[in-house]
Design a protein around this motif. Structure first.
Motif, PDB file in Angstrom:
ATOM      1  N   UNK A  73       6.522   1.269  -4.991  1.00 25.55           N
ATOM      2  CA  UNK A  73       5.222   1.791  -5.411  1.00 25.55           C
ATOM      3  C   UNK A  73       4.193   0.673  -5.494  1.00 25.55           C
ATOM      4  N   UNK A  74       4.574  -0.430  -6.119  1.00 23.57           N
ATOM      5  CA  UNK A  74       3.655  -1.557  -6.279  1.00 23.57           C
ATOM      6  C   UNK A  74       3.319  -2.189  -4.931  1.00 23.57           C
ATOM      7  N   UNK A  75       4.278  -2.181  -4.010  1.00 27.64           N
ATOM      8  CA  UNK A  75       4.031  -2.730  -2.682  1.00 27.64           C
ATOM      9  C   UNK A  75       2.969  -1.924  -1.936  1.00 27.64           C
ATOM     10  N   UNK A  76       3.073  -0.601  -1.985  1.00 29.54           N
ATOM     11  CA  UNK A  76       2.078   0.252  -1.339  1.00 29.54           C
ATOM     12  C   UNK A  76       0.705   0.103  -2.000  1.00 29.54           C
ATOM     13  N   UNK A  77       0.688  -0.007  -3.313  1.00 31.69           N
ATOM     14  CA  UNK A  77      -0.579  -0.207  -4.025  1.00 31.69           C
ATOM     15  C   UNK A  77      -1.209  -1.534  -3.616  1.00 31.69           C
ATOM     16  N   UNK A  78      -0.391  -2.563  -3.478  1.00 34.73           N
ATOM     17  CA  UNK A  78      -0.886  -3.888  -3.084  1.00 34.73           C
ATOM     18  C   UNK A  78      -1.542  -3.842  -1.708  1.00 34.73           C
ATOM     19  N   UNK A  79      -0.880  -3.141  -0.771  1.00 34.29           N
ATOM     20  CA  UNK A  79      -1.440  -3.014   0.577  1.00 34.29           C
ATOM     21  C   UNK A  79      -2.786  -2.308   0.546  1.00 34.29           C
ATOM     22  N   UNK A  80      -2.878  -1.233  -0.230  1.00 31.01           N
ATOM     23  CA  UNK A  80      -4.129  -0.478  -0.316  1.00 31.01           C
ATOM     24  C   UNK A  80      -5.237  -1.334  -0.903  1.00 31.01           C
ATOM     25  N   UNK A  81      -4.932  -2.097  -1.950  1.00 31.54           N
ATOM     26  CA  UNK A  81      -5.919  -2.991  -2.558  1.00 31.54           C
ATOM     27  C   UNK A  81      -6.449  -3.988  -1.537  1.00 31.54           C
ATOM     28  N   UNK A  82      -5.549  -4.602  -0.793  1.00 33.77           N
ATOM     29  CA  UNK A  82      -5.943  -5.621   0.184  1.00 33.77           C
ATOM     30  C   UNK A  82      -6.803  -5.010   1.291  1.00 33.77           C
ATOM     31  N   UNK A  83      -6.347  -3.909   1.865  1.00 30.40           N
ATOM     32  CA  UNK A  83      -7.057  -3.295   2.989  1.00 30.40           C
ATOM     33  C   UNK A  83      -8.461  -2.849   2.601  1.00 30.40           C
ATOM     34  N   UNK A  84      -8.600  -2.201   1.445  1.00 30.34           N
ATOM     35  CA  UNK A  84      -9.907  -1.705   1.009  1.00 30.34           C
ATOM     36  C   UNK A  84     -10.819  -2.863   0.610  1.00 30.34           C
ATOM     37  N   UNK A  85     -10.272  -3.883  -0.029  1.00 24.05           N
ATOM     38  CA  UNK A  85     -11.075  -5.049  -0.417  1.00 24.05           C
ATOM     39  C   UNK A  85     -11.593  -5.798   0.808  1.00 24.05           C
ATOM     40  N   UNK A  86     -10.797  -5.812   1.877  1.00 24.68           N
ATOM     41  CA  UNK A  86     -11.237  -6.470   3.111  1.00 24.68           C
ATOM     42  C   UNK A  86     -12.444  -5.759   3.732  1.00 24.68           C
ATOM     43  N   UNK A  87     -12.526  -4.442   3.541  1.00 22.87           N
ATOM     44  CA  UNK A  87     -13.691  -3.694   4.025  1.00 22.87           C
ATOM     45  C   UNK A  87     -14.952  -4.198   3.348  1.00 22.87           C
ATOM     46  N   UNK A  91     -18.197  -6.317   5.027  1.00 29.16           N
ATOM     47  CA  UNK A  91     -19.573  -5.829   4.942  1.00 29.16           C
ATOM     48  C   UNK A  91     -20.482  -6.833   4.242  1.00 29.16           C
ATOM     49  N   UNK A  92     -20.021  -7.393   3.131  1.00 28.66           N
ATOM     50  CA  UNK A  92     -20.852  -8.298   2.354  1.00 28.66           C
ATOM     51  C   UNK A  92     -21.132  -9.608   3.078  1.00 28.66           C
ATOM     52  N   UNK A 156      -9.452  -8.911  -6.124  1.00 24.98           N
ATOM     53  CA  UNK A 156     -10.646  -9.229  -5.327  1.00 24.98           C
ATOM     54  C   UNK A 156     -10.746 -10.721  -5.075  1.00 24.98           C
ATOM     55  N   UNK A 157     -10.449 -11.526  -6.101  1.00 24.83           N
ATOM     56  CA  UNK A 157     -10.500 -12.981  -5.948  1.00 24.83           C
ATOM     57  C   UNK A 157      -9.465 -13.456  -4.936  1.00 24.83           C
ATOM     58  N   UNK A 158      -8.306 -12.823  -4.935  1.00 30.99           N
ATOM     59  CA  UNK A 158      -7.242 -13.197  -4.001  1.00 30.99           C
ATOM     60  C   UNK A 158      -7.645 -12.868  -2.566  1.00 30.99           C
ATOM     61  N   UNK A 159      -8.209 -11.670  -2.354  1.00 30.80           N
ATOM     62  CA  UNK A 159      -8.559 -11.234  -1.002  1.00 30.80           C
ATOM     63  C   UNK A 159      -9.824 -11.909  -0.502  1.00 30.80           C
ATOM     64  N   UNK A 160     -10.849 -11.942  -1.329  1.00 32.83           N
ATOM     65  CA  UNK A 160     -12.149 -12.480  -0.897  1.00 32.83           C
ATOM     66  C   UNK A 160     -12.112 -13.995  -0.741  1.00 32.83           C
ATOM     67  N   UNK A 161     -11.499 -14.689  -1.708  1.00 32.35           N
ATOM     68  CA  UNK A 161     -11.533 -16.162  -1.712  1.00 32.35           C
ATOM     69  C   UNK A 161     -10.176 -16.810  -1.501  1.00 32.35           C
ATOM     70  N   UNK A 162      -9.136 -15.990  -1.238  1.00 33.33           N
ATOM     71  CA  UNK A 162      -7.796 -16.514  -1.021  1.00 33.33           C
ATOM     72  C   UNK A 162      -7.347 -17.430  -2.162  1.00 33.33           C
ATOM     73  N   UNK A 225     -12.804   4.266  -4.301  1.00 30.45           N
ATOM     74  CA  UNK A 225     -14.178   3.925  -4.703  1.00 30.45           C
ATOM     75  C   UNK A 225     -14.169   2.834  -5.765  1.00 30.45           C
ATOM     76  N   UNK A 226     -13.245   2.921  -6.709  1.00 34.11           N
ATOM     77  CA  UNK A 226     -13.229   1.947  -7.797  1.00 34.11           C
ATOM     78  C   UNK A 226     -12.623   0.608  -7.381  1.00 34.11           C
ATOM     79  N   UNK A 227     -11.806   0.606  -6.344  1.00 33.10           N
ATOM     80  CA  UNK A 227     -11.374  -0.668  -5.761  1.00 33.10           C
ATOM     81  C   UNK A 227     -12.568  -1.348  -5.097  1.00 33.10           C
ATOM     82  N   UNK A 228     -13.378  -0.555  -4.402  1.00 32.52           N
ATOM     83  CA  UNK A 228     -14.609  -1.072  -3.793  1.00 32.52           C
ATOM     84  C   UNK A 228     -15.548  -1.576  -4.876  1.00 32.52           C
TER      85      UNK A 228
END
Length: 243
Positions: A73-87, A91-92, A156-162, A225-228
């Motif tokens: 469950x946590x693995x799938x949630x992690x993937x979703x967080x990363x993919x949506x945050x990359x969007x 854009x930004x 967000x800090x992990x995805x945006x700024x590694x 939406x709230x991940x965004x």
């Protein structure tokens, strides 16, 4: 304050197809505990394990099933967080996601995955301790809320700024303390919205069917939406992106 809401919605609307596609792991993540042979219940868009019964009837098989179901469950949630945050990041920064970023997705997922494992472990521990102290709901709620502050901006800090997990947690705490309005708005709005959806579904479809409809709607439409929102709020720390 309304600016962050509109910006998050604009990103959400402009990338709706990708957002919904990347949100499918949220649905899978929440359904995994349901299909596992565990004492579970559905409430306001989520599936929860009855840890009170587990605490008194725990054996090796049930422990193994709980562990495997939770990790997947946590693995799938992690993937979703990363993919949506990359969007949001794409854009930004007004740039396409580079090949290197795509190659680093596993790294982002593993960091967020570990972060969520730590959070979940502490919550389960608080839940079990609370059960024996007779304050399970109170203790778990308090620990979950205050523990959520250090990880609010961390994905967000992990995805945006590694950033590394430790640095991401420190930055999350600093941002929540320095700009608590975003955190409070996020928390209040998601609570109210999920509650409203749950009430509407109960009125329209009845209490049984509404549980599953609320789960799907929350996973596919509300959580993304709230991940965004989190990623947008995190990137507000850049002066140029505030304008």
């Amino acid at each position: 304050m309304s600016n962050i809401l509109s910006e998050a919605f604009e990103t959400y609307k402009d990338n709706l197809k990708f957002v919904i596609f990347f949100s499918i792991p949220f649905v899978i993540a929440f359904l995994i505990p349901f299909f596992a042979p565990l004492p579970t219940y559905i409430s306001i868009g989520g599936i929860f394990i009855r840890t009170s019964s587990i605490a008194t009837n725990l054996n090796f098989i049930s422990l193994a099933v709980i562990l495997i179901a939770t990790l997947f469950s946590l693995l799938f949630i992690s993937f979703a967080f990363v993919a949506i945050s990359l969007i949001v990041k794409s854009k930004k920064t007004r740039s396409k996601i580079s090949k290197r970023v795509i190659q680093d997705i596993e790294k982002y997922i593993s960091k967020i995955f570990l972060l969520l494992i730590i959070y979940t472990f502490i919550l389960i521990l608080a839940n079990i301790i609370g059960y024996y102290l007779g304050i399970m709901t109170l203790l778990t709620s308090v620990v979950g809320f205050f523990l959520f502050i250090p990880i609010f901006y961390a994905p967000s800090a992990i995805v945006v700024d590694n950033k590394k997990i430790g640095r991401a947690i420190k930055d999350s705490i600093k941002l929540v303390i320095s700009k608590p309005a975003y955190f409070i708005l996020w928390f209040v709005l998601i609570s109210v919205l999920i509650t409203l959806v749950d009430e509407v579904m109960i009125i329209l479809t009845g209490s049984y069917l509404s549980m599953y409809l609320t789960l799907v709607i929350t996973s596919l439409l509300i959580l993304p939406y709230f991940v965004i929102f989190q990623a947008e709020a995190y990137m507000k720390r850049f002066a140029l992106l505030r304008h």
